[in-house]
Design an enzyme around this catalytic site. Structure first.
Site, PDB file in Angstrom:
ATOM      1  N   HIS A  33      -6.895 -18.559  -1.814  1.00  0.00           N
ATOM      2  CA  HIS A  33      -7.419 -17.198  -1.679  1.00  0.00           C
ATOM      3  C   HIS A  33      -7.008 -16.298  -2.844  1.00  0.00           C
ATOM      4  CE1 HIS A  33      -9.267 -17.884   2.157  1.00  0.00           C
ATOM      5  NE2 HIS A  33      -8.147 -18.396   2.631  1.00  0.00           N
ATOM      6  N   HIS A  43     -15.606   8.292 -53.196  1.00  0.00           N
ATOM      7  CA  HIS A  43     -14.381   7.543 -52.832  1.00  0.00           C
ATOM      8  C   HIS A  43     -14.540   6.073 -53.196  1.00  0.00           C
ATOM      9  CE1 HIS A  43     -10.977   6.126 -50.328  1.00  0.00           C
ATOM     10  NE2 HIS A  43     -10.587   7.404 -50.315  1.00  0.00           N
TER      11      HIS A  43
END
Length: 467
Positions: A291, A370
């Site tokens: 379970h 950049h």
């Protein structure tokens, strides 16, 4: 497989003693409207509280599956749910006059036969199948448990048990056709335990309703007269009614099938699978299930189902290897060019992990400054791409996603390992480490050609947009 949802034509009741609580209970199965699913109702409590049979409501897995909301619980749901799931009944109201359904003969068969006698009615709404289209796995190495769901246009289940106990040994069983096999081949298979476990379970305050008529007890140890008397006192039976037997089963009870224990484990897995809230199209292979492992496996299926639901909501065109494309991402995030810094999502495990792709091209506007002649992607924009990736993981599942926005609260341990250049493909992986209400922490890493280029730990929160 069936196309339309099904419910009962009439209500039907059964009465008996609960396996673990020992309380007498009447269970009544009633018809329910489309899309109801399975709902347990405690009629013995004021206001008759309802508990939907869903995996999120599992509260205990000690020798059975218990669901609950607050202080209201229903114990040992698996045999009832296995009967409903096995008969492919989608919608049912299950009223109980006590905390646990009756154990009856320890199998699902009395429930299944009762449901059939009540009649099954087809409904207008189509079934909502969970279709498995990738391998889903659950592993517990400590207990040698493995449960796997594989793609299949249908439903099959195979179970193997190996208790490393010579009294039982290794067994396996397979269900290949619910319509033809469930009722006669699997629903009659009874719950079982080992004789060596009985005293410990009695000391735990469970099996109060168990007896030799509703459980198979496998004799895996020999007891002298004193030990038999002690055991009888523990479980509340007359010692003269306990016979160790010659066939390996307490009181020489006959098995209904040579592999009845393996078949019962398959039955339990069916019952726990019902907690998903929808039927499944898959082949399921399970080694040594129980379970606890069943519940964890169903939780994984639920995450897969939730992810697929979100994908259907935002990703209108299915693409191989893509969970969300750029169009779906724009339906989730408020960012737009030039600040939308991810192109697609290729892996997504709800509340666990997400992987995005960012194709870095020379056309990116930030390369103009950049840096001229030496273009390098700014590290802060890599962090932003990580943040957007994590934001998708946080926003998914929000009903009012259009009215929500992610705000970042902290950036820690940021490290920039290598430059990212035009032509590179960023693979960004974000793994959730903590989630408390609306605040989330996750670790993010960015890779180029398999090499780590950036990593950071981020914290963010989801808030409603202000007009």
């Amino acid at each position: 497989m069936l196309i339309h949802q099904r419910t009962l034509q009439n209500e039907i009741s059964l009465t008996g003693i609960g396996l673990h609580t020992g309380h007498e209970c009447t269970i009544t199965f009633k018809p329910a409207p489309v899309n109801t699913g399975y709902i347990f109702v405690r009629t013995d409590i004021n206001d008759c509280p309802e508990i939907p049979a869903l995996i999120d409501h599992v509260v205990d897995v000690l020798r059975g599956t218990t669901i609950g909301i607050g202080d209201v619980k229903v114990h040992t749901t698996e045999h009832v749910l296995a009967a409903l799931y096995g008969l492919q009944i989608d919608n049912c109201r299950i009223e109980l006059s006590g905390p646990e359904p009756p154990v009856l003969d320890g199998s699902s068969n009395p429930f299944a036969e009762a449901l059939l006698s009540a009649g099954i009615a087809e409904q207008d709404e189509p079934k909502n199948y969970l279709v498995i289209d990738e391998t889903i796995e659950f592993h517990n190495p400590e207990k040698s448990v493995d449960i796997v769901a594989l793609p299949l246009d249908g439903f099959r289940m195979t179970v193997m048990v190996d208790y490393k106990n010579p009294a039982l040994g290794s067994q396996h069983s397979g269900l290949f056709d619910l319509d033809k096999e469930f009722l006669r081949e699997f629903s009659p298979c009874r719950t079982f335990c080992f004789l060596s476990e009985v005293e410990a379970m009695a000391n735990q305050g469970i099996i109060k309703g168990a007896d030799i008529d509703n459980a198979i007890v496998i004799v895996d140890k020999q007891l002298d007269e004193t030990e038999v008397q002690t055991l009888a006192d523990k479980v509340g039976v007359d010692a003269s009614h306990l016979v160790l037997g010659q066939n390996g089963i307490l009181n020489n009870r006959e098995l209904r099938f040579s592999n009845e224990p393996a078949r019962h484990k398959l039955l339990d897995l069916l019952g726990d699978l019902a907690l998903l809230g929808m039927p499944v199209k898959a082949q399921i292979l399970a080694x040594r299930p129980g379970h606890a492992s069943n519940v964890e496996f169903v939780k994984q299926l639920k995450k897969y189902a939730d992810r697929n639901k979100l994908a259907r909501q935002y990703q209108h065109e299915k693409k191989a290897g893509v969970i969300f494309d750029i169009n779906a991402i724009q339906n989730i995030l408020p960012h737009r060019y030039p600040f939308l810094l991810i192109d697609k999502i290729v892996e997504f495990k709800l509340d666990e992990k997400i992987v995005s792709i960012k194709n870095v091209t020379m056309n990116e506007p930030f390369f103009q400054g950049h840096f001229p002649g030496n273009p390098i992607m700014p590290g802060v924009l890599i962090i932003e791409a990580m943040a957007q990736t994590g934001g998708i993981m946080m926003l998914n599942g929000k009903e009012n996603i259009k009215e929500s926005v992610v705000f970042f609260m902290g950036i820690d341990k940021a490290r920039f390992r290598k430059p990212v250049l035009p032509g590179d493909t960023l693979v960004i992986e974000a793994v959730m480490t903590n989630m408390r209400r609306t605040v989330c922490q996750f670790d993010a890493k960015a890779y180029v050609r398999g090499e780590l280029v950036c990593e950071a730990s981020l914290m963010a929160t989801v808030m409603e947009k202000k007009n």
